[in-house]
Structure formats: C-alpha cells, structure tokens
Design a protein around this motif. Structure first.
Motif, PDB file in Angstrom:
ATOM      1  N   GLY A  51       0.810  -1.210   0.000  1.00  0.00           N
ATOM      2  CA  GLY A  51       0.000   0.000   0.000  1.00  0.00           C
ATOM      3  C   GLY A  51       0.843   1.259   0.000  1.00  0.00           C
ATOM      4  O   GLY A  51       2.056   1.230   0.212  1.00  0.00           O
ATOM      5  N   SER A  52       0.196   2.382  -0.223  1.00  0.00           N
ATOM      6  CA  SER A  52       0.884   3.666  -0.244  1.00  0.00           C
ATOM      7  C   SER A  52       1.477   3.972   1.122  1.00  0.00           C
ATOM      8  O   SER A  52       0.807   3.853   2.151  1.00  0.00           O
ATOM      9  N   GLY A  53       2.749   4.341   1.137  1.00  0.00           N
ATOM     10  CA  GLY A  53       3.388   4.765   2.371  1.00  0.00           C
ATOM     11  C   GLY A  53       4.000   3.675   3.212  1.00  0.00           C
ATOM     12  O   GLY A  53       4.500   3.954   4.310  1.00  0.00           O
ATOM     13  N   LYS A  56       7.968   1.058   0.085  1.00  0.00           N
ATOM     14  CA  LYS A  56       8.450   0.272  -1.058  1.00  0.00           C
ATOM     15  C   LYS A  56       9.675   0.918  -1.703  1.00  0.00           C
ATOM     16  O   LYS A  56      10.686   0.260  -1.935  1.00  0.00           O
ATOM     17  N   SER A  57       9.560   2.207  -2.018  1.00  0.00           N
ATOM     18  CA  SER A  57      10.692   2.897  -2.648  1.00  0.00           C
ATOM     19  C   SER A  57      11.885   2.954  -1.705  1.00  0.00           C
ATOM     20  O   SER A  57      13.040   2.819  -2.132  1.00  0.00           O
ATOM     21  N   ASP A 135       9.451   1.660 -10.652  1.00  0.00           N
ATOM     22  CA  ASP A 135       8.655   2.048  -9.487  1.00  0.00           C
ATOM     23  C   ASP A 135       7.321   2.644  -9.932  1.00  0.00           C
ATOM     24  O   ASP A 135       7.179   3.075 -11.087  1.00  0.00           O
ATOM     25  N   GLU A 136       6.364   2.654  -9.017  1.00  0.00           N
ATOM     26  CA  GLU A 136       5.018   3.181  -9.318  1.00  0.00           C
ATOM     27  C   GLU A 136       4.436   2.504 -10.554  1.00  0.00           C
ATOM     28  O   GLU A 136       3.712   3.127 -11.346  1.00  0.00           O
ATOM     29  N   GLY A 169       4.903  -1.497  -6.958  1.00  0.00           N
ATOM     30  CA  GLY A 169       3.666  -0.729  -7.011  1.00  0.00           C
ATOM     31  C   GLY A 169       2.665  -1.187  -5.976  1.00  0.00           C
ATOM     32  O   GLY A 169       2.959  -2.048  -5.138  1.00  0.00           O
ATOM     33  N   ASP A 170       1.458  -0.603  -6.029  1.00  0.00           N
ATOM     34  CA  ASP A 170       0.423  -1.019  -5.089  1.00  0.00           C
ATOM     35  C   ASP A 170      -0.365  -2.194  -5.667  1.00  0.00           C
ATOM     36  O   ASP A 170      -0.013  -2.743  -6.711  1.00  0.00           O
ATOM     37  N   ASN A 234       1.273   2.519   9.390  1.00  0.00           N
ATOM     38  CA  ASN A 234       1.797   2.966   8.100  1.00  0.00           C
ATOM     39  C   ASN A 234       3.010   3.867   8.338  1.00  0.00           C
ATOM     40  O   ASN A 234       2.882   4.929   8.954  1.00  0.00           O
ATOM     41  N   ARG A 236       4.788   6.029   6.581  1.00  0.00           N
ATOM     42  CA  ARG A 236       4.721   7.425   6.153  1.00  0.00           C
ATOM     43  C   ARG A 236       3.842   8.238   7.092  1.00  0.00           C
ATOM     44  O   ARG A 236       4.186   9.365   7.476  1.00  0.00           O
ATOM     45  N   ASP A 275      -2.404   9.942   2.397  1.00  0.00           N
ATOM     46  CA  ASP A 275      -1.273   9.145   1.865  1.00  0.00           C
ATOM     47  C   ASP A 275      -0.310  10.049   1.104  1.00  0.00           C
ATOM     48  O   ASP A 275      -0.715  11.037   0.534  1.00  0.00           O
TER      49      ASP A 275
END
Length: 275
Positions: A51-53, A56-57, A135-136, A169-170, A234, A236, A275
C-alpha cells in the motif's frame, strides 16, 4: 527547528532515502531478503507490492545500498508513464549507452532496441549484472509497456546477458499483470510489504530516534498505542505524525509527547493522515 530542543543530531522522521534509518521489521526484513535472493541468484524478474506509504521505494534504496558492486548500474525509474520507445531509450541511457559510445536516440525502434541490447552485453562482458527497478508501476496505463518489459526479459535467454527486473507498485499492479500473463509468468519472486504491528510501530519510532541521536524517551508509553491506532502502522503516516508531534512538543516546551498531543495533531490533519 526542534532538533536542539530534543537533543537530536538530525531529523528522525524526515522523508529522506537514508539507509541508516532502516528498521528491519518482520515484513521489511523478509522483503529485503527476498529481493537480495532474487538479484544475487539471477532469478530474472521480481515483484514488490504494498500500500501507499509502507516503504516500497525506501526498501529499494536500502536494497541498492546493500548489493555488491557487480550489481550496477542500479536504474530506478520513478516515472513509468512512458511510451515503449521512451522506456527503451531511457533504460539504454541510464545503463550507460551514451557513455559507451552507443547512440540510443537514433530514430527507429530497431536501433534503440539494438542500443539497449548492446549496452547490456557490454555491461555483462565487464562483469556487471544490472538491476532495473520500475517504481510506481501500477500507474502504467499503456499495456504495451508490460509487453515491452516481457520482451526485455527475453534478452536474458542468451548466455551473455544477465540483469534483474523489479516491478514495484500497489495492489493495482497485480491486476495489470493478470492482463499480461506472459510477463506475470516470468515473475520469480513476489514480495508483499505490510504495515507495522503495534509493537513494531513503537520499535520503529524508538529506532529512528536513536539513530538521530536521542537515547532517552520522547513519547509517553501510552502514546505509542495511540500512534498505532491513528496510523495503523503505516510508516509514512507515522513519520508525519511524529514529526509534527515533536514540533508541537518543542513549541509548548513539553518534556514528553502524550497521546493528547498526537490526537490533536492528527485532528489538524483531518484525523486521517493523507497518503
């Protein structure tokens, strides 16, 4: 601004790609080990989904810092919304085609593909095993990109080319891959990155504070449960909430950050931190 007040050498919750702040939670450490296995054992292609945050990056950045020198260049594409030709050209340049005297921008898809292929050959002849991170990848809307990536993996079928492709990615990325079964079938390693548990949330915060130079408590014990409830673990969101909490604590000259402080900060951020 608040670093001196809290006896910190650096900002503990800044959104910077600093591998020294890496906290090896169970999901993050497991993901890192899988990705290292993917690359070091030449498995070809891998997938990192979360998920976002959730980091991953950042995990890709940590991965890069821990790989041997032979796994170069490490190409990290963070804007994948390109045409197939633009993607091939970008990868050829980032892999060093121009520096090697190969012209990847010559018009014609066949020439651009040839430039990319030749550069991969040169790198492998020099003993390198490049890593390409897209990425993304869930933002890719042109299905031809996935077909191009599958064709790129076909380069690996020759004995003189060896590289790793990692898609990041998500959850939407999984749907994209289902529509590209040939690429999906080439994925050798799959990693699912999850948020922290309540215990990991506390350990994460304490770890980042310690790395930033603070050894004494900053948050009241009860505040960690509140932090977990507000962020659901999370990373982030934890960073944003803790950063603002330290700022408020500095402004109000507090000795410790309480649950009330975190709840007030979260309310200012419209309760659910974006997010």
């Amino acid at each position: 601004m608040y670093q001196t007040y809290w006896n910190l050498k650096s900002g503990p919750f800044e959104e910077k790609m600093d591998a020294s702040f890496f906290y090896d939670s169970n999901p993050h450490q497991a993901g890192l080990l899988k990705l290292e296995y993917l690359i070091e054992n030449c498995k070809g292609a891998g997938l990192l989904v979360g998920g976002s945050g959730v980091g991953k990056s950042y995990l890709c950045h940590v991965l890069k810092s821990q790989l041997d020198e032979i796994h170069q260049p490490f190409v990290h594409l963070v804007f994948p919304q390109l045409s197939p030709i633009e993607l091939i050209s970008y990868l050829a340049v980032e892999l060093g085609a121009e520096e090697a005297g190969i012209e990847p921008m010559v018009p014609g898809k066949d020439r651009i593909v040839r430039a990319l292929h030749r550069q991969l050959q040169l790198l492998c002849e020099q003993g390198y095993k490049p890593v390409i991170v897209i990425d993304e990848a869930h933002l890719i809307v042109d299905q031809r990109i996935f077909e191009t990536l599958h064709q790129l993996l076909n380069f690996q079928q020759t004995s003189d080319i060896d590289f790793t492709l990692l898609l990041v990615g998500d959850q939407l990325l999984l749907s994209h891959l289902q529509r590209s079964s040939q690429l999906d079938n080439r994925i050798a390693v799959r990693c699912l990155l999850k948020s922290f548990s309540a215990e990991e949330t506390q350990s994460y915060v304490e770890h980042r504070l310690q790395v930033a130079g603070r050894s004494e408590p900053v948050f009241e014990p009860e505040a960690f449960q509140t932090l977990f409830e507000l962020t659901q673990g999370n990373p982030r969101k934890i960073n944003r909430l803790c950063d603002l909490g330290l700022l408020v604590g500095y402004a109000d000259e507090l000795s410790l950050i309480t649950s009330d402080v975190l709840e007030a900060v979260a309310e200012e951020l419209v309760t659910s931190i974006p997010d």
